[in-house]
Design an enzyme around this catalytic site. Sequence first.
Site, PDB file in Angstrom:
ATOM      1  N   LYS A 188      -2.812   6.473   1.490  1.00  0.00           N
ATOM      2  CA  LYS A 188      -2.414   6.747   3.023  1.00  0.00           C
ATOM      3  C   LYS A 188      -1.505   8.207   2.958  1.00  0.00           C
ATOM      4  CE  LYS A 188      -2.257   4.486   7.614  1.00  0.00           C
ATOM      5  NZ  LYS A 188      -3.949   4.829   7.942  1.00  0.00           N
TER       6      LYS A 188
ATOM      7  N   ARG B 285       0.754  -1.221  -0.062  1.00  0.00           N
ATOM      8  CA  ARG B 285      -0.022   0.026   0.108  1.00  0.00           C
ATOM      9  C   ARG B 285       0.786   1.277  -0.112  1.00  0.00           C
ATOM     10  NH1 ARG B 285      -4.451   0.384   4.559  1.00  0.00           N
ATOM     11  NH2 ARG B 285      -2.573   1.050   5.856  1.00  0.00           N
TER      12      ARG B 285
ATOM     13  N   GLU C 216     -16.402   6.350   4.312  1.00  0.00           N
ATOM     14  CA  GLU C 216     -15.964   5.881   5.331  1.00  0.00           C
ATOM     15  C   GLU C 216     -15.849   7.175   6.255  1.00  0.00           C
ATOM     16  OE1 GLU C 216     -11.268   5.915   5.179  1.00  0.00           O
ATOM     17  OE2 GLU C 216     -11.476   5.488   3.142  1.00  0.00           O
TER      18      GLU C 216
END
Length: 341
Positions: free
Chosen positions: A184, A82, A220
Amino acid sequence: MEKKNIDWANLGFGYRVTDVRYVSNFRNGAWDEGVLTEDATIQLNECAGILQYCQEIFEGLKAYTTEDGHIVTFRPDLNAERMIDSAKRLEMPAFPKERFLDAIDKVVTANAAWVPPYGSGATLYIRPFMFASSPVIGVKPAEEYQFRVFVTPVGPYFKGGAKPLTLCVSDFDRAAPHGTGHIKAGLNYAMSLHAGVTAHANGFDENLFLDPATRTYVEETGGANFLFVDKNGTIITPKSESILPSITRRSLVTVARDILGLEVQERPVKLEELKDFAECGLCGTAAVISPVGKVVDHGKDICFASGMEEMGPVIKKLYDTLTGIQMGRIEGPEGWVRTIL
C-alpha cells in the site's frame, strides 16, 4: 463527552481537520517516543525523499460506534502488519506493530468527539502514513522518516445505498510483474489516477485491471479487490502476487467460509470466466463491498445475473454480516474488534 455539532446523517466522504494527530520521527536509526499534536501542517525540506523519490506508504481503517455505545476499530493488527510489509519493500524502517496500535488508540481517544454516533451511517476514517523526510538527491533510501496518524469523520461512501457499478477493462496496467502492486504505497495509486480519470470520462465507475504479463487474468481495480459469486453460490476471489491483500476481502472470505458456511475458492480468475458468474463485488475499507452490475470489455458487455438495481443476495449477506460484526450487532471471530473506549 459531547459530540461535535455535525449533521452526521448528511456527512460526505471527504477530509476535514480534527483536533489531534500523532507524529513520530525516525532519526539516527531509531523511532522517537512520538507525540500527540494539534498542528496539522508538515514542514519539509525541498529535497525531502518523499518529494524526490516517492518513498511513502499508508494505511486506511475506521473507528465505529457500536450498538452498545463503545468506540472500536476493526482488525487494526492487520493494518500494522501490512504497513510493516510495505515499509520493507520500499526500504523504509518498519514502525513497530504495538506502537502502531497504541498510536491508533491514542488518536481515536483524543478525537472521540469526532466519532459519529451509532446508526448515523458515518464513521471515523483513520489514516496512518509514513514518508521519507530527510533530503536525498541521489537515488537511494532516505535516512530520516516521519510516521503520522490523522482521523477524519466520513459519511457512507455511497449515498442512498450502493447501486451496482459499471466497470471497464482497462488498457493500462496497475502494477508491473514482480513490482509493488502488493503493497500500500502512494506511488501505486498515483499510477492508477490517469486510468481512473480516463474511465470516468468515458462514463464508467471504475477500471478492471488485468495481469500485466498476459492480460488474461483479473487482478483488481484502482483501489479495491474483487469478489465473485458463481451460479452455485461459491465465492471466488482472484489470486495474484501483485494484488494488494485487502483486509476487508480477507475478512469477507472468513465470514463466507466460517460463519455462512459457503464454499470459497482463492485462485487465478480469467477474464473470460466473468460471463459465467452471478454476482460481483469490490472489497475495500471505504464501502466494505460494492456491487458490480456490468463489466464492459472494449464494447462488449459482460452482465452479472444480479443486475443493475441492487446487491446480489450473496454479496448482501456478506455485507450485512461483516458490518454487523463491525457495529457490534453480530459476534465475530475473537480479536477482530478492538475496543478503544
